[in-house]
Design an enzyme around this catalytic site. Structure first.
Site: not given
Length: 494
Positions: A135, A166, A178, A250
């Site tokens: 990513r 981020h 996460h 986020d």
């Protein structure tokens, strides 16, 4: 307390929802001033759904994660039409990256989506990173900075807002936010030199939004993750970097912050730190009301200044106004169809070691490593499907962790393997081993070593950040997408 305060509280909340149409509670909330909605693949995103949302609140900020490559919400079934950041970084042509960004922006403009939660501006400094990897545009700050700026120019040139994420950088972590709270063990000097240049570049390119990372960065704040840190969001991002657009968190149900406090308290703390929009990946009516009421109560109790809440709501509105002022850009982008750019980028990104060539339908062994939590679990690698198009009869087996390697066969009479004269499995099949981030997974490397020992003619295809080639024939796509798979299949079958 006035209804205006409730509207302000709703204006800074940006929830996701279950289902393929807007539920009644979400429609009501939009009518009461809900500022944003986040869409996911589960919502079967299309123009009719966005129209439903805008019917209740024309200025709603409709957001989606459409990075290209592994993270796609619009093309999850077949895979993205664009190869993703790592592949673009390998090619290192900022003009090409801008073209890709523009086409992603065009795709969102056709659906009337306001905001793309992209690009990932993270510098993938740690090869063991479990959540960023492909990513990121790469491990070099200057490379990531120039491609971040190019992607922002492409998306925003199409009249859709971009979002650099981020902040202050998720690249040097070994924990997926996460699942738990990562810590970035870097000095302030290292952060400035390594992690911040892409965000500076995005700001200079006019990026309209920045997403916070749920990261503990002791060099900035030893007590709170960046999402909840005034030192990170107000002093550094606003003060030192000069960003004046919308700061969005986020998703606050991610365990990195969800383990610290209730959703309402997390929202209040993030707003106090300097965030303007609170992303909630999935919530229901009761959950949204509880967060709204917690924000209102914090203002009533003097915990959250009403001026700060009004400022945050104003920045959300400013992003919506920016989008509303650019219909001509979106109209121009809709007419600017560049259908071959994704495949061209994917082809240019391929790196090949050895003679990777197929002369008949292969057996594809997909070594099944779970991609990061940011990636929809239904996202296919696409390699088998792409090979089947070119070599009908291609077969596939999926190998889970701890499963024994199947018998890959031996020489077939008069057969060819990866090329004429080589060994082949039973039935004359060559073998293609598809892996992802083999360098990060010891068990995957063991499988590759065992397979190559059994079949020295096996072709290894790595769809992630590749390590040293294993085996005589090795192909790296540097990402998972429909076009990356097509490029690899063309190269193997030509």
């Amino acid at each position: 307390m006035s209804r205006d305060l409730y509207r302000l509280a709703l204006a800074v909340l940006h929830p996701g929802f279950e289902g393929t149409s807007a539920p009644d509670w979400l429609r009501r909330a939009l009518g009461e001033g809900l500022g944003g909605v986040v869409l996911f693949a589960r919502n079967a995103i299309g123009a009719p759904l966005v129209k439903e949302l805008r019917a209740e609140n024309p200025g709603v900020v409709v957001a989606v994660d459409e990075e290209g490559g592994t993270v796609t919400r619009l093309e999850v079934g077949a895979g993205s039409s664009f190869p993703g950041n790592r592949a673009l970084g390998v090619v290192d042509d900022p003009g090409l990256t801008e073209r890709v960004g523009r086409q992603i922006g065009r795709m969102l403009a056709e659906l009337d989506i306001t905001l793309d939660y992209a690009p990932s501006a993270d510098v993938n400094a740690n090869p063991a990173n479990p959540v960023i990897g492909v990513r990121s545009f790469g491990p070099d700050p200057d490379l990531v900075a120039r491609h971040t700026a190019a992607f922002v120019r492409g998306v925003q040139g199409a009249g859709v807002a971009a979002c650099a994420k981020h902040f202050p950088g998720h690249g040097d972590t070994v924990t997926d936010s996460h699942l738990a709270l990562p810590t970035v063990h870097a000095s302030r000097e290292e952060l400035i030199a390594r992690d911040l240049p892409p965000f500076r570049a995005a700001i200079e390119a006019g990026v309209r939004a920045v997403m916070t990372g749920h990261l503990l960065v002791p060099a900035l704040d030893a007590a709170a993750p960046a999402t909840l840190s005034r030192a990170a969001l107000t002093e550094l991002l606003r003060g030192e970097l000069g960003f004046d657009g919308m700061v969005v968190t986020d998703a606050i149900e991610m365990r990195a912050v969800a383990a610290l406090a209730s959703p309402g308290e997390i929202a209040v703390r993030a707003l106090n730190a300097g965030a303007d929009a609170i992303c909630i990946g999935v919530v229901g009516e009761d959950g949204l009301r509880e967060i709204r009421d917690a924000v209102v109560a914090a203002v009533r109790d003097g915990v959250l200044p009403e001026e700060r809440l009004a400022e945050a709501a104003g920045r959300v509105r400013a992003l919506s106004d920016w989008y509303a002022a650019r219909p001509a850009d979106r109209e121009a982008a809709r007419a600017d169809v560049d259908p071959g750019v994704g495949l061209a980028a994917a082809r240019a990104a391929l790196t090949v070691t050895g003679t990777a060539r197929l002369d008949r339908a292969p057996l594809v062994v997909e070594v099944n490593t779970r991609l990061s939590q940011a990636v929809d679990p239904d996202t296919p690698t696409g390699i088998t499907a792409a090979l089947s198009e070119l070599l009908p009869g291609t077969a596939m087996i999926r190998l889970e962790r701890d499963a024994p390697l199947p018998d890959l066969g031996g020489p077939a009479p008069g057969g060819g393997g990866a090329g004429a004269g080589g060994p082949a499995p039973g039935g004359g099949r060559p073998v293609v081993l598809v892996v992802h981030d083999a360098a990060r997974h010891a068990w995957v490397r063991d499988v590759v070593a065992e397979a190559v020992a059994a079949r020295p003619d096996a072709i290894v295809v790595d769809t992630g950040v590749p390590g040293p080639p294993a085996g005589a024939a090795h192909v790296a796509t540097h990402g998972i997408s429909r076009v990356s798979a097509q490029a690899a299949a063309e190269r193997l079958a030509r």
